[in-house]
Design a protein around this motif. Structure first.
Motif, PDB file in Angstrom:
ATOM      1  N   ILE A  32      -0.876  -6.857 -33.847  1.00 25.59           N
ATOM      2  CA  ILE A  32      -2.316  -6.920 -33.590  1.00 25.59           C
ATOM      3  C   ILE A  32      -2.593  -8.641 -33.656  1.00 25.59           C
ATOM      4  N   GLY A  33      -3.118  -9.249 -32.382  1.00 27.57           N
ATOM      5  CA  GLY A  33      -3.448 -10.461 -32.375  1.00 27.57           C
ATOM      6  C   GLY A  33      -2.697 -11.373 -31.148  1.00 27.57           C
ATOM      7  N   ASP A  34      -1.338 -10.692 -31.003  1.00 25.53           N
ATOM      8  CA  ASP A  34      -0.572 -11.086 -29.922  1.00 25.53           C
ATOM      9  C   ASP A  34      -1.352 -10.932 -28.464  1.00 25.53           C
ATOM     10  N   ILE A  35      -0.746 -11.836 -27.653  1.00 25.68           N
ATOM     11  CA  ILE A  35      -1.333 -11.990 -26.152  1.00 25.68           C
ATOM     12  C   ILE A  35      -0.047 -11.298 -25.333  1.00 25.68           C
ATOM     13  N   ILE A  36      -0.616 -10.293 -24.737  1.00 24.88           N
ATOM     14  CA  ILE A  36       0.326  -9.513 -23.823  1.00 24.88           C
ATOM     15  C   ILE A  36      -0.044  -9.759 -22.384  1.00 24.88           C
ATOM     16  N   ILE A  37       0.754 -10.409 -21.439  1.00 27.26           N
ATOM     17  CA  ILE A  37       0.490 -10.392 -20.060  1.00 27.26           C
ATOM     18  C   ILE A  37       1.158  -9.847 -19.198  1.00 27.26           C
ATOM     19  N   SER A  38       0.787  -9.060 -18.197  1.00 26.73           N
ATOM     20  CA  SER A  38       1.078  -8.252 -17.298  1.00 26.73           C
ATOM     21  C   SER A  38       0.368  -7.966 -16.210  1.00 26.73           C
TER      22      SER A  38
END
Length: 346
Positions: A32-38
């Motif tokens: 939780i709190g991570d940035i996920i880019i896709s």
């Protein structure tokens, strides 16, 4: 899993999902709190004609979301990451869900990549080359087909013979062994051994028919006698170490073996500690040879210091999947256990 790029300064690792097991690893890597880019699809609501009933067409775009919830959907072979949009061409601050599957590429950005999480990435890459197993556990009127994956034993089919009196999940009047052979053909993957097990002689009859009907599929098959069929028979096979030449190296076999060793040591009051408090004490004294931690405990982000202390004292850390039978047993003794180098003072 394939790591495509790493930028330690930015705290980013770019990865490609190659198998269903990779999604399970990502479920344990993303916090939780991570940035996920896709790449994803989203409607451009600003251009929607409010008078018209139809909604705007979804457009392909790259979005970065700040993770608020992560869900592993085993049956759909998908990972869902829910959160708010923090990077992208539109709707910053709005909620969005990234749906990730095999073949997708994503970047995970963390403020801090801990040694345990980096180890999980390394393991995900290595596990791609470790053996999977296809199990057929049967007796005269019932069969279970299952795949040993990195996250647990995944049941693929449950087949009943018409004469068993139970609901027959295949077509009425179908041939029992023929249906099993057909399902194995659909489920088998190149190079994956087929382990046929159970009591009685049904397994021999199945292998004979399999080699006759589908010789290429059944050429790498092994037979083992167990006292039970079904999922219980599969667990029996791994627990007792039968078929070690086939199952050796698989994640399922390794985790089953080490958890059973813990239980054996507990039964004889041997070199073992279990439960958070006792294991912490053992780690403080440098006594931990092998630390076992349930993956749900790791995801709670409370165990990192303990894992680091064990590794710093040259101990081994094994994260056990909650979806293996071994994981359920570890959970029953507190989710944390350790095999010791020496007995602790009273």
């Amino acid at each position: 899993m394939k790591v495509l790029h790493q930028d330690r300064q930015a705290g980013e690792i770019k990865m490609r999902v190659e198998t269903l097991d990779d999604l399970w690893h990502l479920y344990n890597i993303i916090s939780i709190g991570d940035i996920i880019i896709s790449v994803t699809f989203r409607r451009d609501e600003a251009k929607t004609d409010k008078i018209r009933a139809e909604r705007a067409e979804k457009k392909r775009m790259v979005l970065g979301i700040k993770a608020e919830k992560v869900e592993f959907l085993e049956t759909d072979s998908r990972l869902r990451v829910l959160g708010t949009i923090v990077e992208g061409p539109q709707d910053l601050g709005a909620h969005h869900t990234l749906i990730l599957g095999e073949g997708d590429v994503l970047t995970v950005r963390k403020e801090n990549w801990t040694p345990a999480v980096l180890e999980r990435v390394r393991r995900a890459v290595e596990d791609s080359n470790k053996p999977k197993l296809l199990f057929v556990a049967l007796e005269n009127d019932e069969a279970v087909i299952a795949m040993a994956r990195q996250f647990g034993i995944q049941e693929i089919a449950h087949i009943y013979a018409p004469s068993s009196g139970k609901m027959y999940e295949q077509k009425d009047g179908g041939n029992f062994y023929g249906e099993i052979v057909e399902k194995v053909k659909q489920s088998a993957e190149p190079g994956v051994p087929i382990v046929i097990l159970g009591p009685g002689f049904a397994k021999e009859a199945l292998l004979t028919l399999g080699k006759e009907k589908e010789p290429d599929v059944f050429k790498n098959s092994f037979i083992y006698h167990t006292g039970q069929a079904g999922m219980a028979g599969i667990q029996e096979l791994m627990k007792t170490g039968m078929g070690a030449e086939v199952v050796q190296g698989s994640r399922a076999a390794m985790e089953t073996s080490v958890v059973e060793k813990v239980l054996e040591e507990i039964a004889k009051d041997g070199l073992v500690s279990y439960g958070p408090a006792d294991v912490e004490r053992a780690a403080d004294m440098g006594a931990v040879d092998t630390l076992l931690v349930l993956d749900t405990v790791v995801r709670q982000n409370r165990i990192e210091p303990l894992m680091a202390r064990v590794e710093n004292s040259r101990g081994k850390v094994i994260v056990v999947s909650e979806r293996f039978e071994a994981g359920k047993k570890l959970e029953s003794i507190g989710g944390v256990a350790a095999l010791l180098r020496f007995r602790l003072p009273s």
